[in-house]
Design a protein around this motif. Structure first.
Motif, mmCIF file in Angstrom:
data_model
loop_
_atom_site.group_PDB
_atom_site.id
_atom_site.type_symbol
_atom_site.label_atom_id
_atom_site.label_comp_id
_atom_site.label_asym_id
_atom_site.label_seq_id
_atom_site.Cartn_x
_atom_site.Cartn_y
_atom_site.Cartn_z
ATOM 1 N N ARG A 1 0.823 -1.207 0.000
ATOM 2 C CA ARG A 1 0.000 0.000 0.000
ATOM 3 C C ARG A 1 0.864 1.267 0.000
ATOM 4 O O ARG A 1 1.925 1.325 0.617
ATOM 5 N N LEU A 2 0.422 2.263 -0.780
ATOM 6 C CA LEU A 2 1.057 3.575 -0.875
ATOM 7 C C LEU A 2 2.535 3.477 -1.280
ATOM 8 O O LEU A 2 3.378 4.215 -0.776
ATOM 9 N N GLN A 3 2.819 2.567 -2.208
ATOM 10 C CA GLN A 3 4.153 2.491 -2.790
ATOM 11 C C GLN A 3 4.278 3.511 -3.910
ATOM 12 O O GLN A 3 3.355 3.722 -4.689
ATOM 13 N N GLY A 4 5.433 4.179 -4.002
ATOM 14 C CA GLY A 4 5.649 5.154 -5.057
ATOM 15 C C GLY A 4 5.854 4.499 -6.417
ATOM 16 O O GLY A 4 5.983 3.270 -6.515
ATOM 17 N N PRO A 5 5.868 5.293 -7.480
ATOM 18 C CA PRO A 5 6.106 4.747 -8.819
ATOM 19 C C PRO A 5 7.419 3.968 -8.880
ATOM 20 O O PRO A 5 8.444 4.409 -8.348
ATOM 21 N N SER A 6 7.375 2.815 -9.543
ATOM 22 C CA SER A 6 8.550 1.956 -9.643
ATOM 23 C C SER A 6 8.387 1.066 -10.863
ATOM 24 O O SER A 6 7.390 1.138 -11.582
ATOM 25 N N GLY A 7 9.388 0.212 -11.092
ATOM 26 C CA GLY A 7 9.290 -0.719 -12.201
ATOM 27 C C GLY A 7 8.164 -1.715 -12.022
ATOM 28 O O GLY A 7 7.583 -2.193 -12.998
ATOM 29 N N ARG A 8 7.832 -2.046 -10.779
ATOM 30 C CA ARG A 8 6.757 -3.000 -10.521
ATOM 31 C C ARG A 8 5.400 -2.314 -10.606
ATOM 32 O O ARG A 8 4.452 -2.864 -11.167
ATOM 33 N N LEU B 1 -13.595 9.009 -9.268
ATOM 34 C CA LEU B 1 -13.561 8.310 -7.981
ATOM 35 C C LEU B 1 -12.146 8.224 -7.437
ATOM 36 O O LEU B 1 -11.917 8.366 -6.227
ATOM 37 N N MET B 2 -11.171 8.027 -8.320
ATOM 38 C CA MET B 2 -9.773 7.980 -7.882
ATOM 39 C C MET B 2 -9.327 9.333 -7.345
ATOM 40 O O MET B 2 -8.613 9.404 -6.336
ATOM 41 N N VAL B 3 -9.723 10.407 -8.008
ATOM 42 C CA VAL B 3 -9.379 11.746 -7.515
ATOM 43 C C VAL B 3 -10.016 11.988 -6.153
ATOM 44 O O VAL B 3 -9.393 12.560 -5.243
ATOM 45 N N SER B 4 -11.253 11.538 -5.989
ATOM 46 C CA SER B 4 -11.932 11.700 -4.698
ATOM 47 C C SER B 4 -11.210 10.937 -3.598
ATOM 48 O O SER B 4 -11.013 11.457 -2.491
ATOM 49 N N ASP B 5 -10.795 9.695 -3.880
ATOM 50 C CA ASP B 5 -10.088 8.893 -2.884
ATOM 51 C C ASP B 5 -8.736 9.485 -2.518
ATOM 52 O O ASP B 5 -8.227 9.258 -1.406
ATOM 53 N N ALA B 6 -8.124 10.230 -3.451
ATOM 54 C CA ALA B 6 -6.774 10.748 -3.233
ATOM 55 C C ALA B 6 -6.750 12.087 -2.512
ATOM 56 O O ALA B 6 -5.672 12.601 -2.218
ATOM 57 N N ASN C 1 -7.277 13.048 0.498
ATOM 58 C CA ASN C 1 -6.619 13.062 1.804
ATOM 59 C C ASN C 1 -5.223 12.447 1.781
ATOM 60 O O ASN C 1 -4.582 12.335 2.821
ATOM 61 N N LEU C 2 -4.777 12.028 0.584
ATOM 62 C CA LEU C 2 -3.476 11.369 0.487
ATOM 63 C C LEU C 2 -2.450 12.192 -0.280
ATOM 64 O O LEU C 2 -1.281 11.799 -0.355
ATOM 65 N N VAL C 3 -2.883 13.324 -0.849
ATOM 66 C CA VAL C 3 -2.011 14.039 -1.778
ATOM 67 C C VAL C 3 -0.741 14.536 -1.105
ATOM 68 O O VAL C 3 0.320 14.611 -1.739
ATOM 69 N N SER C 4 -0.783 14.839 0.179
ATOM 70 C CA SER C 4 0.409 15.364 0.853
ATOM 71 C C SER C 4 1.455 14.283 1.104
ATOM 72 O O SER C 4 2.656 14.584 1.202
ATOM 73 N N THR C 5 1.022 13.037 1.190
ATOM 74 C CA THR C 5 1.963 11.942 1.472
ATOM 75 C C THR C 5 2.143 10.999 0.290
ATOM 76 O O THR C 5 3.145 10.296 0.218
ATOM 77 N N ALA C 6 1.169 10.962 -0.619
ATOM 78 C CA ALA C 6 1.226 10.060 -1.780
ATOM 79 C C ALA C 6 0.680 10.805 -2.994
ATOM 80 O O ALA C 6 -0.432 10.555 -3.440
ATOM 81 N N TRP C 7 1.490 11.722 -3.532
ATOM 82 C CA TRP C 7 1.038 12.591 -4.612
ATOM 83 C C TRP C 7 0.598 11.830 -5.851
ATOM 84 O O TRP C 7 -0.257 12.295 -6.605
ATOM 85 N N TRP C 8 1.197 10.653 -6.066
ATOM 86 C CA TRP C 8 0.909 9.894 -7.287
ATOM 87 C C TRP C 8 -0.544 9.408 -7.343
ATOM 88 O O TRP C 8 -1.075 9.163 -8.425
ATOM 89 N N THR C 9 -1.196 9.281 -6.196
ATOM 90 C CA THR C 9 -2.582 8.823 -6.199
ATOM 91 C C THR C 9 -3.528 9.841 -6.831
ATOM 92 O O THR C 9 -4.609 9.485 -7.298
ATOM 93 N N LEU C 10 -3.116 11.115 -6.844
ATOM 94 C CA LEU C 10 -3.928 12.173 -7.427
ATOM 95 C C LEU C 10 -3.443 12.597 -8.804
ATOM 96 O O LEU C 10 -4.251 12.823 -9.718
#
Length: 317
Positions: free
Chosen positions: A71-78, A253-258, A260-269
């Motif tokens: 969960r909440l892994q940053g962009p990577s090869g995987r 829906l993805m933007v809505s879920d993100a 509260n996460l944008v400050s710690t997981a910017w990629w979700t937004l």
């Protein structure tokens, strides 16, 4: 998210007797010669390929597959675009969300184009009380802000992509009716239409041979414009929890879920929001390229104008 600005309405092309049909290949070449149209084609081909990839099952992770340990892994090869709070692959969900947006938008806009064009041609060609009744119905629908009318319809019908498509169809059908009515009025009053009526040519033949070819160009352009606004409307409804429902993927829906996460997981937004932006830009550029290609002044030797769309719809939300 909001769709506060009103969608533009395509400016009708000049009316007159049909001068021959342009093949799709020739039309595509004309659009490609327009710099904006070329960018629009490239963007839309890319978006369609990504959408098909998202539902093809070829990606290593599905859009609803959860991996809590990642969960909440940053962009990577995987995980190309990282993962969300449930360990779901953002790339897979973004691509599937593009498919959802395109599916809802294409279904709803094509339905709105068919219904609206039929009503607009009927009103413009028959005139009289038919024009008055259809005109009043269109005025009533235009009296409601687009997003509020869509919200009311989805609230009454229930959530889900099918009901979202129905709501968008009702909202955008009046636009196509208004676009179709103008050229139809011009053609219906022409000498060759009056001569055809005197000679007893069936109305259906007059409509197919003389009216629809003149209506087709602005309708085609309006389809591309309406698609971009339908994508924004679908995203806004999903953002508010009234459109596509979890666990299905939707960009809104993805933007809505993100949120509260944008400050710690910017990629979700960033990635789903970028997909919405690219879809809208691509469709608008494609619409501008189509308008340039279908404008009869492009073949008359006169210098074309770049600004060919007017935001004459006075709706706000």
């Amino acid at each position: 998210m909001s769709t506060s600005a009103p969608p533009p309405i395509a400016e009708p092309v000049e009316s007159g007797p049909p001068t021959g049909r342009r093949s799709p290949t020739a039309l595509l070449r004309r659009v490609w010669r327009d710099p904006g149209g070329r960018i629009g084609i490239v963007l839309m081909v890319l978006m369609i390929l990504l959408a098909l990839l998202g539902v093809s099952g070829l990606l290593p992770h599905g859009p609803i597959d959860q991996a809590p340990q990642d969960r909440l892994q940053g962009p990577s090869g995987r995980y190309w675009f990282g993962t969300d709070q449930f360990g779901r692959d953002i790339a897979a969900r973004t691509f599937a969300g593009i498919f959802t947006s395109l599916r809802v938008s294409v279904v709803s806009v094509l339905a709105a184009a068919v219904i609206g064009t039929f009503l607009g041609v009927l009103a413009g060609f028959l005139g009289g009380w038919v024009d008055q009744v259809i005109g009043r119905l269109i005025d009533i629908l235009f009296a409601f802000p687009a997003i509020l009318l869509a919200l009311a319809l989805v609230s009454a019908l229930g959530s889900g992509w099918v009901n979202t498509a129905i709501a968008i169809t009702v909202v955008y059908a009046p636009i196509f009716a208004r676009v179709a009515r103008g050229p139809t009025l011009s053609v219906a009053g022409s000498e060759y239409i009056r001569a055809g009526r005197v000679l007893g040519i069936p109305t259906s033949r007059l409509l197919l041979r003389h009216v629809l070819p003149n209506v087709a160009a602005p309708i085609v352009v309006q389809v591309t414009l309406a698609l971009s606004w339908a994508i924004l409307t679908e995203s806004a409804l999903s953002f508010l929890g009234l459109g596509t429902q979890a666990p299905d993927a939707s960009l809104g829906l993805m933007v809505s879920d993100a949120r509260n996460l944008v400050s710690t997981a910017w990629w979700t937004l960033v990635f789903p929001a970028a997909a919405i932006v690219l879809l809208v830009i691509g469709l608008n550029l494609l619409g501008d390229g189509l308008r340039s290609a279908l404008d009869p002044r492009q073949t008359s030797g006169t210098r074309p104008r770049r600004q060919r769309l007017t935001g004459t719809r006075g709706r706000t939300s």
